[in-house]
Design an enzyme around this catalytic site. Structure first.
Site, mmCIF file in Angstrom:
data_model
loop_
_atom_site.group_PDB
_atom_site.id
_atom_site.type_symbol
_atom_site.label_atom_id
_atom_site.label_comp_id
_atom_site.label_asym_id
_atom_site.label_seq_id
_atom_site.Cartn_x
_atom_site.Cartn_y
_atom_site.Cartn_z
ATOM 1 N N GLU A 2 17.297 63.855 -105.481
ATOM 2 C CA GLU A 2 16.977 62.441 -105.727
ATOM 3 C C GLU A 2 18.253 61.641 -105.989
ATOM 4 O O GLU A 2 18.341 60.472 -105.636
ATOM 5 C CB GLU A 2 15.990 62.303 -106.889
ATOM 6 N N GLU A 12 16.670 60.802 -96.145
ATOM 7 C CA GLU A 12 16.540 62.228 -96.429
ATOM 8 C C GLU A 12 17.818 62.981 -96.062
ATOM 9 O O GLU A 12 18.146 63.996 -96.686
ATOM 10 C CB GLU A 12 15.330 62.772 -95.662
#
Lengths: 500, 500
Positions: free
Chosen positions: B266, B295
């Site tokens: 994250e 991502e």
């Protein structure tokens, strides 16, 4: 006709729901800004709040709102709707009386002043804050004149926080209260009994204080499925909606009192909001009826429950299970006296029960004078210190510990302070009535607060803004505001503690 | 003409600011709903989100927006404005195709479904969630038809997350990738080398995991003055604005990997958002350009940094200073192999690097079938388990560990999953280029990540949505998407670890 009224009611409720969505977003942002927000995002988020507030303001003062007020005031037969319309009408009229550009300028000034005040307090420099405070006073004088008043210009501001309360009423109540309190204070100072606050010392880790705070909130009946506890610099309770009433507290690892009594205090505010009748959801009536009644609930739990002998009788073991080991050696009696020590001090939010109202009266007299024009902003620091000496017998060594200590004036909140003392008097008066119906001491000693909480909900909480503050006082206690109950309570309590 | 363009640009920016205020409020509410909200408030808050989203949607599809698009597309000479207009035009057109009432219903459904999903997962009860999922699929089919597509209905959804990517393209890439990965997996299963994950066991208290997570985020260059770390069930990063990019993680006291690698992952997302050029602030370009590129950033940090031998060479001592005492006896080599154990498992976010893309392919095939109508929602749990058996050789014992594990479908995010595998391929491809310019291993081993982070910011982060995903891949690596880099990377890594 009937059909069109039903439809107007439906559309009115839709408008209220829109208002509520903005309010809820503003509240969430406010909670976040005081508890979680990363530093660099503050400025941008302030703009977002400004935007949302403007949208809300537009709805509250819209032609659509005017239309619903006109139609439903006359024709609705639904009591909630009628009360809601009254509430909206007051807001509509108050807001429409202020020219839009002045309002905007004022909102910007408020936000700027709060950060200047913060810096001024840190630097102990009143002169930094003075020009802002002068402008804030000017605006409030102007607004008071726009709103109008019968007797005293300050009444127009009081009405924002405690409808029904006037300078006339406060000037009837406060001098006697002051006399009684200072007499009691004098007797206490002559007593040979001296509580020893050093028994309260010891390093109390934050997470243990938090665990105890959570346990107490749970026992009070605070619903964690409709709330949560977080940490902040200045504790507060905030209702995003009835099912989301958040409490915050402050942990001082060298003094647990700040967190414990702070949590109970904010928990009292939260119980009020969590127990407003569901029927009022999504209307502006789903809110505490005034700052004073709100404060009566927080102070009731903090003082009339949390600082009692019965409470510590039943909770001292629980407390010790979280507290530093040293407390094992402190007898309950010494502990109880220590947390109830009376001692004049500089900071309002750290004051004991007895001197607290004196702090309020000082602020009241000063802001009344500021708004009427009898007092100049530049004279405030001197006057503050004179009054501290006169009322409490001490003089703050710095302005940071004096006139600069509270945020209220920086936010333009003139007329707010009296609510704290009113709430305290209301609480004592409610407590007197409650004691006739329930054996409060025994109930607190049993550790089961449900009957007390339910009594408060039944008599006060559930109504939200359906009743005005003085209407609640009258309905619950069968008489008007009577400061004698507070005097009696304090006299009785401290006579025992100080063996007067 | 010139004057009126300058004025239109100014007014356009004001409109974007309003949009942003709504977006920021929605994001704050989303963060709060996943981390802090009291249970009973979920429903009411969903309505607030619905209201705010509707307002945002109205602005995005307003006549005013149409006007700015028309005028500025032709006449603005400011590149940021022109790109912004393109972005707004795409959104305008997509959104105008969905009727306002359907959109509102959908947003409320999403918000409600997320909390139902959470409960369903806790209770291992797919049937609770099924009716919501059916409605979500229906809506997505409808929307896909409104938007239109050339070859496959699912392309219309893919376009939301990864513009430029189609079923056709995925079906070219995935089968080969699957073949390479399963072959490698087979070779690994035959290896005599067996990493021993039992060395990772031990009770690792939450607060120690949190402290280590915070330390690693700091080393990565995550700016805590523009963000914060919280706990959640399903970790995520969220950008309220560039200066408020929040990270969440999940603590499993019996397995630290979930928090450590989750936080690094994250954190990678957050670095992207924190480092978008300030010039794009308050425009819709201040955002990651696609889920896949996003991502690529999180997986880059998680795998290409966080799971490398160099990383643990330089951070194992730091780790041990927070970890349970037992780790003192675990040699680095055994630790490194253990955290890189390849083992088919049920939960995607806990999967090893090698089996991870297989999890994605399963989801891709299922959701492609759901949207095309070939698969019914009721058949999902069974199909899920069959595919797990086919691809990974294992069958989840419960739906909580199977079809209910991910939040995406509950949020209506169909077409999102492929981005994970795409991001992984992008990351491997970026890593290949980066290694030609910087000695990455040495840099990681030194513990100074600044040159790596700066390279990513310079080549990827700063552009926000100024460049499309495949444009970035081309500009950075000088070729189109090439899955071979991922295959090479994994082969090389596991050949060493498993001594193939």
């Amino acid at each position: 006709m009937l059909n069109s009224i039903v439809e107007a009611e439906k559309n009115f409720r839709d408008l209220l729901k829109e208002q509520n969505a903005y309010k809820e977003s503003i509240m969430l942002t406010a909670w976040d800004m005081r508890t979680k927000i990363p530093r660099k995002s503050v400025e941008q988020r302030s703009e977002v709040v400004g935007f949302l507030s403007e949208k809300l303001h537009q709805l509250e003062t819209s032609e659509k709102m005017r239309y619903f007020i006109d139609v439903l005031k006359e024709h609705s037969t639904d009591e909630t709707i009628r009360k809601t319309v009254e509430e909206c009408k007051e807001k509509y009229e108050r807001n429409r009386k202020i020219p839009a550009d002045e309002y905007k300028e004022y909102v910007m000034l408020q936000s700027k002043s709060e950060s200047i005040w913060q810096e001024a307090r840190e630097k102990n420099d009143f002169s930094m804050f003075q020009p802002y405070l002068e402008k804030l006073v000017d605006f409030n004088q102007k607004f008071a004149n726009y709103w109008g008043y019968d007797d005293h210009i300050y009444d127009a501001l009081l009405d924002n926080f405690e409808p029904g309360i006037t300078v006339n009423k406060l000037d009837q109540v406060f001098p006697d209260l002051r006399k009684s309190l200072t007499e009691l204070l004098d007797r206490i100072s002559l007593s040979a009994v001296k509580p020893d606050p050093s028994v309260l010392e010891g390093h109390f880790p934050k997470q243990d204080q938090e665990a105890f705070s959570l346990a107490i909130l749970k026992k009070m009946g605070y619903d964690f499925a409709s709330g949560r506890l977080d940490e902040t610099v200045h504790p507060f309770a905030i209702a995003l909606n009835q099912n989301d009433v958040r409490v915050t507290t402050r942990y001082d690892e060298s003094d647990f009192r700040s967190a414990v009594f702070g949590t109970i205090h904010e928990g009292g505010h939260a119980l009020y909001e969590q127990n407003i009748s569901e029927k009022l959801a999504n209307t502006p009536l789903s809110d505490g009826t005034s700052m004073g009644i709100h404060e009566s609930q927080s102070l009731f739990w903090e003082n009339f429950v949390g600082r009692t002998e019965s409470f510590w009788n039943s909770h001292y073991d629980l407390f010790k299970s979280y507290a530093p080991k040293g407390f094992a050696k402190v007898p309950l009696e010494r502990f109880y006296r220590a947390v109830n020590e009376v001692k004049p001090s500089f900071i309002r939010i750290e004051a004991d029960e007895l001197t607290y109202p004196l702090h309020i009266m000082i602020r009241y007299e000063l802001e009344k004078g500021l708004i009427s024009g009898d007092i100049k902003v530049g004279d405030l620091p001197g006057l503050w210190n004179e009054k501290m000496q006169e009322y409490l017998g001490i003089t703050p060594p710095t302005n940071s510990e004096g006139v600069l200590q509270d945020i209220h004036w920086a936010g333009g909140d003139f007329g707010y302070f009296p609510s704290y003392a009113l709430g305290y008097m209301y609480a004592a008066q409610f407590n007197h009535t409650l004691k006739k119906e329930i054996n409060v001491d025994q109930q607190i000693a049993s550790g089961d607060f449900a009957p007390i909480r339910e009594w408060l909900s039944k008599n006060i909480h559930q109504y939200g803004k359906m009743k005005k503050p003085l209407e609640i006082v009258k309905d619950v206690t069968n008489e008007d505001l009577n400061p004698q109950y507070l005097v009696n309570y304090l006299t009785e309590k401290y006579t025992r503690i100080y063996e007067l």
